[in-house]
Write an enzyme that holds these catalytic residues in place. Structure first.
Site, short mmCIF file in Angstrom:
data_model
loop_
_atom_site.label_atom_id
_atom_site.label_comp_id
_atom_site.label_asym_id
_atom_site.label_seq_id
_atom_site.Cartn_x
_atom_site.Cartn_y
_atom_site.Cartn_z
N GLU A 25 31.50 2.07 42.90
CA GLU A 25 30.11 1.77 42.57
C GLU A 25 29.82 0.30 42.87
O GLU A 25 30.17 -0.59 42.08
CB GLU A 25 29.87 2.06 41.08
CG GLU A 25 30.24 3.48 40.68
CD GLU A 25 30.59 3.58 39.20
OE1 GLU A 25 29.74 3.25 38.36
OE2 GLU A 25 31.71 3.99 38.87
N TYR B 103 31.53 10.34 43.58
CA TYR B 103 32.99 10.40 43.47
C TYR B 103 33.53 10.91 44.80
O TYR B 103 33.03 11.90 45.34
CB TYR B 103 33.44 11.41 42.42
CG TYR B 103 33.13 11.08 40.99
CD1 TYR B 103 34.07 10.46 40.17
CD2 TYR B 103 31.90 11.43 40.44
CE1 TYR B 103 33.80 10.21 38.84
CE2 TYR B 103 31.63 11.17 39.11
CZ TYR B 103 32.58 10.56 38.32
OH TYR B 103 32.31 10.31 36.99
N HIS C 75 26.80 6.60 42.30
CA HIS C 75 27.96 6.97 41.49
C HIS C 75 28.71 8.15 42.13
O HIS C 75 29.31 8.97 41.42
CB HIS C 75 27.51 7.31 40.06
CG HIS C 75 28.56 7.25 39.02
ND1 HIS C 75 29.62 8.13 38.96
CD2 HIS C 75 28.76 6.38 38.00
CE1 HIS C 75 30.38 7.83 37.93
NE2 HIS C 75 29.89 6.77 37.33
N HIS D 232 24.44 3.26 32.11
CA HIS D 232 23.84 3.91 33.28
C HIS D 232 22.37 4.29 33.09
O HIS D 232 21.95 5.38 33.46
CB HIS D 232 24.65 5.14 33.68
CG HIS D 232 26.01 4.84 34.23
ND1 HIS D 232 26.31 3.68 34.90
CD2 HIS D 232 27.17 5.58 34.20
CE1 HIS D 232 27.59 3.71 35.28
NE2 HIS D 232 28.14 4.83 34.86
N GLN E 71 32.53 -1.52 40.92
CA GLN E 71 33.17 -0.80 39.82
C GLN E 71 34.00 0.33 40.43
O GLN E 71 33.49 1.13 41.22
CB GLN E 71 32.10 -0.20 38.90
CG GLN E 71 32.65 0.51 37.68
CD GLN E 71 32.94 -0.42 36.52
OE1 GLN E 71 32.49 -1.57 36.51
NE2 GLN E 71 33.69 0.04 35.54
C1 BGC Z 1 31.81 3.84 33.95
C2 BGC Z 1 32.69 4.67 33.06
C3 BGC Z 1 31.93 5.90 32.63
C4 BGC Z 1 31.53 6.64 33.88
C5 BGC Z 1 30.70 7.83 33.55
C6 BGC Z 1 31.52 4.65 35.16
O1 BGC Z 1 30.71 3.92 36.02
O2 BGC Z 1 32.41 2.61 34.31
O3 BGC Z 1 33.14 3.92 31.93
O4 BGC Z 1 32.69 6.71 31.79
O5 BGC Z 1 30.83 5.82 34.76
O6 BGC Z 1 30.73 8.71 34.60
#
Ligand code: BGC
Length: 346
Positions: free
Chosen positions: A311, A179, A177, A107, A284
Site C-alpha cells: 500500500e 493483495y 489495498h 482506512h 505499508q
Molecule cells: C493495515 C492492517 C489491517 C489491514 C486490514 C492494513 O493496511 O495495516 O493493520 O488489519 O489493512 O485489511
C-alpha cells in the site's frame, strides 16, 4: 488497448455494478469495479506464457460488501491506515472521526470509499472513476472531489492516478489495498515470495498498532529489504516489531521523491515479478496477518499470509505526527499521487 464494460450483478441494496476490463493486445488484463473502485483481477503471463490472475478478489458485489473488512482490492480513502484515537486537530480545531477499529480510525472509517459506488467514464485508454465525499463523512471536514484513474499498458503496467480537491482544509491519504499472490490468487502462502524495498527506515509500531513516531533503522533487522528477502524469513525472525504486527504490517519510509521505483515482489515458482513505483512517501506492507479464512474467486482459499498488500501511502497517523510528511490537504489545493504496478516475468 481496449476497455470494455459489462454488468456485474448488484449490491445487496439492488444497485447495479459494472465491471471494466482493461485488456492488452496479448490478452493480459486487469478488471476494476465501479463499486469501491476495486481492483478485482490482474491476469498476467508467467514464465511459461500462461496467464495467472495474481490479485485476490471476489466473484460478486455481495461478497465485497460482506467481507469488506479485508479491503480486498479496495481503493482506500479518505485516509488510509490508522488515525490514533480517531481524532486529529487542524489549526487548533478538533475533528473526531468514526472509531471503526476502537480506539482508532482505520482506512476511512465505518463506510470508507471502498464501500460506495463511484461514477465512471472511459477516456481514451483510461477508466476514470470519480466520487464526491461530502463534508462530515466519517467525521472529516470538507467536501472532497476524488478521482481514481486506472490504465493498463501493452507491456503490463497497471497505473493508478489519484487526484482530489477539497472545499475546506482536510486530511487525504488514498491508496490501493490490492493483495498480491504472484503464483495466482489462490496460490497459498506467499512466504517464498521475495520482497525488496528502497528504504532505510520504517515507522515503528506502538502497542496500539499506530506509529510511535520513531523512524527506526532497518539495518540488522527483518525490515532491511534493501536486498530481496523471502517474506517467510521476516515472519520467522522473532523480532518484537514482527510480533507486534503479527508479521509484516509496517510502513517503510521510502527513499527519494517523485515517481520512483519503491519495491519489487517476486515469486520464484511462477517467475512473475511486480515492480511498484510511486510518488507516495510510504509503503505499508501487510502480509494478511489477520485475514480470516475465506472463499475467494473461483472458490479459491484465502486467509492468513496467502497474499501481500503493498500500500503506497502517506505515513499512518501522519496528521497527529508533525514530524511525518503531511497528509493535510488545504482547501482548493490539488492532491495528486501515482502508483504503478509493472508485471514482468523471468
Ligand atoms: C493495515 C492492517 C489491517 C489491514 C486490514 C492494513 O493496511 O495495516 O493493520 O488489519 O489493512 O485489511
Amino acid at each position: 488497448m481496449s476497455v470494455t464494460a459489462r454488468p456485474w450483478g448488484a449490491t445487496r441494496e439492488g444497485t447495479p455494478v459494472t465491471l471494466f476490463r482493461l485488456e492488452a493486445p496479448d490478452g493480459a488484463y486487469v478488471q476494476v469495479l465501479d463499486y469501491g473502485a476495486i481492483l478485482q483481477a490482474a491476469a498476467v503471463p508467467d514464465r511459461t506464457g500462461r496467464l495467472r490472475d495474481v490479485c485476490l478478489g471476489f466473484d460478486t458485489p455481495a461478497e465485497y460488501q460482506e467481507k469488506h473488512d479485508g479491503y480486498l482490492g479496495a481503493l482506500v480513502g479518505r485516509c488510509a491506515n490508522r488515525i490514533r484515537g480517531a481524532r486529529f486537530q487542524l489549526d487548533g480545531r478538533p475533528w473526531p472521526l468514526a472509531a471503526n477499529q476502537p480506539p482508532n480510525h482505520l482506512h476511512g472509517g465505518v463506510r470508507g470509499f471502498d464501500q460506495y459506488l463511484w461514477d465512471h467514464r472511459v477516456q481514451d485508454d483510461a477508466l476514470v472513476l470519480t466520487r464526491r465525499s461530502p463534508a462530515g463523512e466519517e467525521g472529516y471536514p470538507g467536501a472532497l472531489q476524488t478521482e481514481a484513474q486506472y490504465t493498463f499498458t501493452p507491456d503490463h503496467v497497471l497505473r493508478l492516478t489519484l487526484r482530489a480537491v477539497s472545499d475546506a482544509d482536510t486530511v487525504v491519504n488514498l491508496t490501493s489495498h490490492a493483495y498480491w499472490n504472484l503464483n495466482g490468487h489462490g496460490g497459498g502462502d506467499v512466504g517464498e515470495h521475495t520482497l525488496s524495498i528502497d528504504a532505510i527506515a520504517y515507522t515503528e509500531l506502538a502497542a496500539d498498532n499506530c506509529p510511535t513516531g520513531t523512524l527506526a533503522s532497518v539495518v540488522g533487522t527483518p525490515f532491511d529489504l534493501r536486498i530481496p528477502r523471502a517474506l517467510s524469513a521476516g515472519w520467522d525472525a522473532g523480532h518484537p516489531q514482527i510480533r507486534q504486527g503479527g508479521g509484516y504490517d509496517h510502513n517503510w519510509a521510502l527513499r527519494g521523491r517523485g515517481l520512483r521505483e519503491a519495491a519489487v515482489l517476486h515469486a520464484p515458482e511462477s517467475g512473475i515479478t511486480l515492480t511498484l513505483s510511486t510518488t507516495q512517501p510510504g509503503l505499508q506492507v501487510y502480509t494478511a496477518n489477520f485475514l480470516p479464512e475465506m472463499t475467494g474467486k473461483g472458490r479459491a482459499a484465502y486467509g492468513r499470509r496467502r497474499g501481500v498488500a503493498l500500500e503506497a501511502q502517506g505515513f499512518p497517523n501522519a496528521v497527529n505526527q508533525p514530524e511525518f510528511p503531511s497528509t493535510v490537504l488545504r482547501a482548493g489545493e490539488p492532491y495528486h499521487q501515482e502508483i504503478a504496478f509493472a508485471f514482468t516475468h523471468d
